[in-house]
Motif scaffolding. Structure first.
Motif, PDB file in Angstrom:
ATOM      1  N   SER A  13      -8.707  -6.566  25.264  1.00 43.81           N
ATOM      2  CA  SER A  13      -7.329  -7.064  25.229  1.00 43.81           C
ATOM      3  C   SER A  13      -7.131  -8.060  24.095  1.00 43.81           C
ATOM      4  O   SER A  13      -6.077  -8.096  23.460  1.00 43.81           O
ATOM      5  CB  SER A  13      -6.934  -7.685  26.567  1.00 43.81           C
ATOM      6  OG  SER A  13      -7.719  -8.817  26.863  1.00 43.81           O
ATOM      7  N   ASN A  16      -6.961  -6.058  20.901  1.00 49.47           N
ATOM      8  CA  ASN A  16      -5.630  -5.463  20.817  1.00 49.47           C
ATOM      9  C   ASN A  16      -4.617  -6.481  20.305  1.00 49.47           C
ATOM     10  O   ASN A  16      -3.786  -6.177  19.452  1.00 49.47           O
ATOM     11  CB  ASN A  16      -5.228  -4.930  22.195  1.00 49.47           C
ATOM     12  CG  ASN A  16      -4.002  -4.055  22.148  1.00 49.47           C
ATOM     13  OD1 ASN A  16      -3.555  -3.634  21.098  1.00 49.47           O
ATOM     14  ND2 ASN A  16      -3.456  -3.774  23.310  1.00 49.47           N
ATOM     15  N   LYS A  17      -4.700  -7.682  20.807  1.00 49.45           N
ATOM     16  CA  LYS A  17      -3.802  -8.762  20.381  1.00 49.45           C
ATOM     17  C   LYS A  17      -3.984  -9.058  18.888  1.00 49.45           C
ATOM     18  O   LYS A  17      -3.007  -9.190  18.146  1.00 49.45           O
ATOM     19  CB  LYS A  17      -4.094 -10.010  21.210  1.00 49.45           C
ATOM     20  CG  LYS A  17      -3.244 -11.190  20.904  1.00 49.45           C
ATOM     21  CD  LYS A  17      -3.635 -12.334  21.829  1.00 49.45           C
ATOM     22  CE  LYS A  17      -2.831 -13.574  21.603  1.00 49.45           C
ATOM     23  NZ  LYS A  17      -3.240 -14.658  22.517  1.00 49.45           N
ATOM     24  N   ASN A  20      -2.566  -6.301  16.714  1.00 48.40           N
ATOM     25  CA  ASN A  20      -1.109  -6.376  16.728  1.00 48.40           C
ATOM     26  C   ASN A  20      -0.617  -7.474  15.788  1.00 48.40           C
ATOM     27  O   ASN A  20       0.324  -7.273  15.031  1.00 48.40           O
ATOM     28  CB  ASN A  20      -0.607  -6.632  18.150  1.00 48.40           C
ATOM     29  CG  ASN A  20       0.903  -6.675  18.197  1.00 48.40           C
ATOM     30  OD1 ASN A  20       1.560  -5.740  17.788  1.00 48.40           O
ATOM     31  ND2 ASN A  20       1.445  -7.771  18.681  1.00 48.40           N
ATOM     32  N   TRP A  21      -1.246  -8.618  15.819  1.00 51.22           N
ATOM     33  CA  TRP A  21      -0.866  -9.719  14.926  1.00 51.22           C
ATOM     34  C   TRP A  21      -1.018  -9.326  13.459  1.00 51.22           C
ATOM     35  O   TRP A  21      -0.275  -9.788  12.618  1.00 51.22           O
ATOM     36  CB  TRP A  21      -1.730 -10.937  15.194  1.00 51.22           C
ATOM     37  CG  TRP A  21      -1.313 -11.738  16.387  1.00 51.22           C
ATOM     38  CD1 TRP A  21      -0.206 -11.567  17.170  1.00 51.22           C
ATOM     39  CD2 TRP A  21      -2.014 -12.842  16.933  1.00 51.22           C
ATOM     40  NE1 TRP A  21      -0.192 -12.490  18.174  1.00 51.22           N
ATOM     41  CE2 TRP A  21      -1.282 -13.298  18.050  1.00 51.22           C
ATOM     42  CE3 TRP A  21      -3.194 -13.497  16.601  1.00 51.22           C
ATOM     43  CZ2 TRP A  21      -1.704 -14.370  18.818  1.00 51.22           C
ATOM     44  CZ3 TRP A  21      -3.599 -14.565  17.364  1.00 51.22           C
ATOM     45  CH2 TRP A  21      -2.857 -14.998  18.462  1.00 51.22           C
ATOM     46  N   LYS A  25      -0.644  -0.652  14.716  1.00 54.84           N
ATOM     47  CA  LYS A  25      -0.249  -0.048  15.985  1.00 54.84           C
ATOM     48  C   LYS A  25      -1.528   0.318  16.728  1.00 54.84           C
ATOM     49  O   LYS A  25      -2.488   0.772  16.112  1.00 54.84           O
ATOM     50  CB  LYS A  25       0.594   1.197  15.756  1.00 54.84           C
ATOM     51  CG  LYS A  25       1.942   0.903  15.161  1.00 54.84           C
ATOM     52  CD  LYS A  25       2.747   2.163  15.017  1.00 54.84           C
ATOM     53  CE  LYS A  25       4.101   1.832  14.428  1.00 54.84           C
ATOM     54  NZ  LYS A  25       4.930   3.025  14.299  1.00 54.84           N
ATOM     55  N   THR A  26      -1.536   0.130  18.034  1.00 59.49           N
ATOM     56  CA  THR A  26      -2.747   0.398  18.808  1.00 59.49           C
ATOM     57  C   THR A  26      -2.482   1.373  19.944  1.00 59.49           C
ATOM     58  O   THR A  26      -1.374   1.465  20.465  1.00 59.49           O
ATOM     59  CB  THR A  26      -3.329  -0.900  19.398  1.00 59.49           C
ATOM     60  OG1 THR A  26      -2.349  -1.520  20.220  1.00 59.49           O
ATOM     61  CG2 THR A  26      -3.784  -1.856  18.324  1.00 59.49           C
ATOM     62  N   LYS A  41      -0.527  -5.612  26.500  1.00 59.48           N
ATOM     63  CA  LYS A  41       0.817  -6.092  26.200  1.00 59.48           C
ATOM     64  C   LYS A  41       1.336  -5.529  24.884  1.00 59.48           C
ATOM     65  O   LYS A  41       2.498  -5.703  24.558  1.00 59.48           O
ATOM     66  CB  LYS A  41       0.826  -7.616  26.166  1.00 59.48           C
ATOM     67  CG  LYS A  41       0.453  -8.211  27.505  1.00 59.48           C
ATOM     68  CD  LYS A  41       0.479  -9.709  27.482  1.00 59.48           C
ATOM     69  CE  LYS A  41       0.079 -10.222  28.851  1.00 59.48           C
ATOM     70  NZ  LYS A  41      -0.003 -11.672  28.885  1.00 59.48           N
ATOM     71  N   TRP A  42       0.458  -4.876  24.118  1.00 58.80           N
ATOM     72  CA  TRP A  42       0.845  -4.283  22.845  1.00 58.80           C
ATOM     73  C   TRP A  42       0.290  -2.872  22.785  1.00 58.80           C
ATOM     74  O   TRP A  42      -0.754  -2.582  23.343  1.00 58.80           O
ATOM     75  CB  TRP A  42       0.266  -5.096  21.684  1.00 58.80           C
ATOM     76  CG  TRP A  42       0.690  -6.518  21.733  1.00 58.80           C
ATOM     77  CD1 TRP A  42       1.849  -7.052  21.242  1.00 58.80           C
ATOM     78  CD2 TRP A  42      -0.022  -7.614  22.308  1.00 58.80           C
ATOM     79  NE1 TRP A  42       1.898  -8.396  21.487  1.00 58.80           N
ATOM     80  CE2 TRP A  42       0.758  -8.775  22.136  1.00 58.80           C
ATOM     81  CE3 TRP A  42      -1.238  -7.733  22.961  1.00 58.80           C
ATOM     82  CZ2 TRP A  42       0.361 -10.019  22.580  1.00 58.80           C
ATOM     83  CZ3 TRP A  42      -1.635  -8.976  23.399  1.00 58.80           C
ATOM     84  CH2 TRP A  42      -0.839 -10.103  23.214  1.00 58.80           C
ATOM     85  N   GLY A  43       1.003  -2.013  22.108  1.00 55.06           N
ATOM     86  CA  GLY A  43       0.532  -0.644  21.938  1.00 55.06           C
ATOM     87  C   GLY A  43       0.778   0.216  23.168  1.00 55.06           C
ATOM     88  O   GLY A  43       1.471  -0.169  24.102  1.00 55.06           O
ATOM     89  N   ASP A  44       0.187   1.407  23.117  1.00 53.28           N
ATOM     90  CA  ASP A  44       0.332   2.378  24.200  1.00 53.28           C
ATOM     91  C   ASP A  44      -0.938   2.417  25.033  1.00 53.28           C
ATOM     92  O   ASP A  44      -2.035   2.330  24.491  1.00 53.28           O
ATOM     93  CB  ASP A  44       0.613   3.771  23.630  1.00 53.28           C
ATOM     94  CG  ASP A  44       1.906   3.811  22.847  1.00 53.28           C
ATOM     95  OD1 ASP A  44       2.884   3.176  23.286  1.00 53.28           O
ATOM     96  OD2 ASP A  44       1.936   4.467  21.791  1.00 53.28           O
TER      97      ASP A  44
END
Length: 62
Positions: A13, A16-17, A20-21, A25-26, A41-44
Motif C-alpha cells: 500500500s 502504491n502511494k 501515485n505521488w 497509474k497502478t 486508495k489509488w489505482g485499480d
C-alpha cells in the motif's frame, strides 16, 4: 502503468502511494489474506485467488 502484487498489505500500500505521488497509474492484485481492500486508495484493485500447490524444497526435506 505499474502492477503491484500484494498491494493491500503495509509495504504494497505504501508502494502504491509512492507510485501515485510520482504520477504513475497502478493496478493492484491481491488475495486479501494479509491485507485489506480499504488500503487501496489509488489505482485499480483486483481480487486474485490462485490455487496453492504444495512445494517441497529438496534442501530441507525431513
Amino acid at each position: 502503468m505499474i502492477l503491484i502484487l500484494g498491494g493491500t498489505g503495509y509495504i504494497g500500500s505504501h508502494a502504491n502511494k509512492l507510485f501515485n505521488w510520482r504520477g504513475y497509474k497502478t493496478v493492484v492484485f491481491d488475495n486479501l489474506i494479509y491485507g485489506h481492500s480499504s488500503f487501496v486508495k489509488w489505482g485499480d484493485f483486483f481480487l486474485v485467488i490462485l490455487p496453492i500447490r504444495s512445494f517441497r524444497c529438496p534442501y530441507f526435506s525431513a
